[in-house]
Design a protein around this motif. Structure first.
Motif, mmCIF file in Angstrom:
data_model
loop_
_atom_site.group_PDB
_atom_site.id
_atom_site.type_symbol
_atom_site.label_atom_id
_atom_site.label_comp_id
_atom_site.label_asym_id
_atom_site.label_seq_id
_atom_site.Cartn_x
_atom_site.Cartn_y
_atom_site.Cartn_z
ATOM 1 N N UNK A 136 0.858 -1.193 0.000
ATOM 2 C CA UNK A 136 0.000 0.000 0.000
ATOM 3 C C UNK A 136 0.893 1.242 0.000
ATOM 4 N N UNK A 137 0.376 2.356 -0.524
ATOM 5 C CA UNK A 137 1.187 3.576 -0.646
ATOM 6 C C UNK A 137 1.880 3.964 0.652
ATOM 7 N N UNK A 138 1.159 3.968 1.745
ATOM 8 C CA UNK A 138 1.748 4.384 3.017
ATOM 9 C C UNK A 138 2.951 3.536 3.396
ATOM 10 N N UNK A 139 2.799 2.211 3.272
ATOM 11 C CA UNK A 139 3.926 1.317 3.601
ATOM 12 C C UNK A 139 5.070 1.483 2.604
ATOM 13 N N UNK A 140 4.722 1.658 1.338
ATOM 14 C CA UNK A 140 5.745 1.866 0.316
ATOM 15 C C UNK A 140 6.593 3.090 0.647
ATOM 16 N N UNK A 141 5.935 4.172 1.003
ATOM 17 C CA UNK A 141 6.647 5.404 1.336
ATOM 18 C C UNK A 141 7.478 5.218 2.598
ATOM 19 N N UNK A 142 6.940 4.519 3.576
ATOM 20 C CA UNK A 142 7.696 4.240 4.810
ATOM 21 C C UNK A 142 8.966 3.455 4.494
ATOM 22 N N UNK A 143 8.863 2.448 3.611
ATOM 23 C CA UNK A 143 10.027 1.642 3.229
ATOM 24 C C UNK A 143 11.052 2.514 2.494
ATOM 25 N N UNK A 144 10.589 3.361 1.567
ATOM 26 C CA UNK A 144 11.526 4.233 0.842
ATOM 27 C C UNK A 144 12.270 5.150 1.801
ATOM 28 N N UNK A 145 11.543 5.734 2.750
ATOM 29 C CA UNK A 145 12.160 6.645 3.728
ATOM 30 C C UNK A 145 13.188 5.878 4.561
ATOM 31 N N UNK A 146 12.807 4.694 5.034
ATOM 32 C CA UNK A 146 13.723 3.888 5.845
ATOM 33 C C UNK A 146 14.968 3.479 5.065
ATOM 34 N N UNK A 147 14.775 3.002 3.820
ATOM 35 C CA UNK A 147 15.924 2.576 3.013
ATOM 36 C C UNK A 147 16.846 3.747 2.680
ATOM 37 N N UNK A 148 16.282 4.954 2.612
ATOM 38 C CA UNK A 148 17.096 6.143 2.348
ATOM 39 C C UNK A 148 17.870 6.574 3.588
ATOM 40 N N UNK A 149 17.526 5.991 4.756
ATOM 41 C CA UNK A 149 18.202 6.376 5.992
ATOM 42 C C UNK A 149 17.812 7.772 6.455
ATOM 43 N N UNK A 150 16.618 8.188 6.091
ATOM 44 C CA UNK A 150 16.151 9.528 6.451
ATOM 45 C C UNK A 150 14.948 9.423 7.374
ATOM 46 N N UNK A 151 14.599 10.547 7.952
ATOM 47 C CA UNK A 151 13.373 10.596 8.744
ATOM 48 C C UNK A 151 12.258 11.147 7.854
ATOM 49 N N UNK A 152 11.021 10.892 8.272
ATOM 50 C CA UNK A 152 9.877 11.423 7.538
ATOM 51 C C UNK A 152 9.944 12.950 7.486
ATOM 52 N N UNK A 153 10.392 13.563 8.569
ATOM 53 C CA UNK A 153 10.513 15.021 8.622
ATOM 54 C C UNK A 153 11.521 15.523 7.585
ATOM 55 N N UNK A 154 12.666 14.837 7.465
ATOM 56 C CA UNK A 154 13.679 15.253 6.493
ATOM 57 C C UNK A 154 13.122 15.217 5.068
ATOM 58 N N UNK A 155 12.437 14.131 4.741
ATOM 59 C CA UNK A 155 11.879 13.994 3.393
ATOM 60 C C UNK A 155 10.801 15.065 3.161
#
Length: 144
Positions: free
Chosen positions: A12-31
């Motif tokens: 689902x979009x939400x999980x997809x975005x969470x995975x992308x943020x995590x794999x990038x080593x960033x926080x949601x706030x940074x993105x």
């Protein structure tokens, strides 16, 4: 989560975005800040059931080091960000031509062309079709 380039995921979009943020080593706030949104924007997208529009999804993916692509029929198309489209645009249009080889194989040619060049090509095709129609009419007249 371990990943490699051969793995495919349907999320689902939400999980997809969470995975992308995590794999990038960033926080949601940074993105969120990188894409010019409020600090809590990515968090709200992750937990919201409605998906972001395509433009925002592309920006989120790019901020996380990913590209959004469409793949199928042996072709892969990268979806550009709005800023990239503006840079590409410069009076050009995306010209998509379907080509059928003599053996019936179809392929697609995609390229950026100046609008005036596209108009010239269309005019030439119309002229060619008109000339062809005239020749056919003349042949029909001779047969009578």
């Amino acid at each position: 989560m371990t990943t490699n380039n051969d793995e495919k995921y349907i999320l689902p979009y939400g999980k997809l975005i969470r995975v992308m943020v995590d794999l990038a080593g960033k926080t949601a706030r940074q993105v969120s800040r990188e894409i010019g949104r409020s600090d809590s924007y990515i968090t709200s997208v992750i937990y919201n059931s409605a998906p972001p529009n395509t433009e925002l999804l592309v920006e989120i993916a790019r901020a996380c080091g990913f590209e959004l692509t469409l793949t199928g029929h042996g072709h892969t198309f990268e979806i550009p960000t709005a800023d990239e489209l503006k840079q590409l645009y410069d009076g050009s249009r995306l010209a998509i031509t379907t080509i059928t080889d003599p053996d019936g194989t179809k392929s697609i040619e995609v390229e950026w062309k100046k609008l005036e060049d596209i108009k010239k090509e269309i005019a030439e095709r119309k002229k060619h079709a008109t000339d062809r129609d005239k020749r056919l009419q003349e042949l029909k007249s001779k047969k009578r």
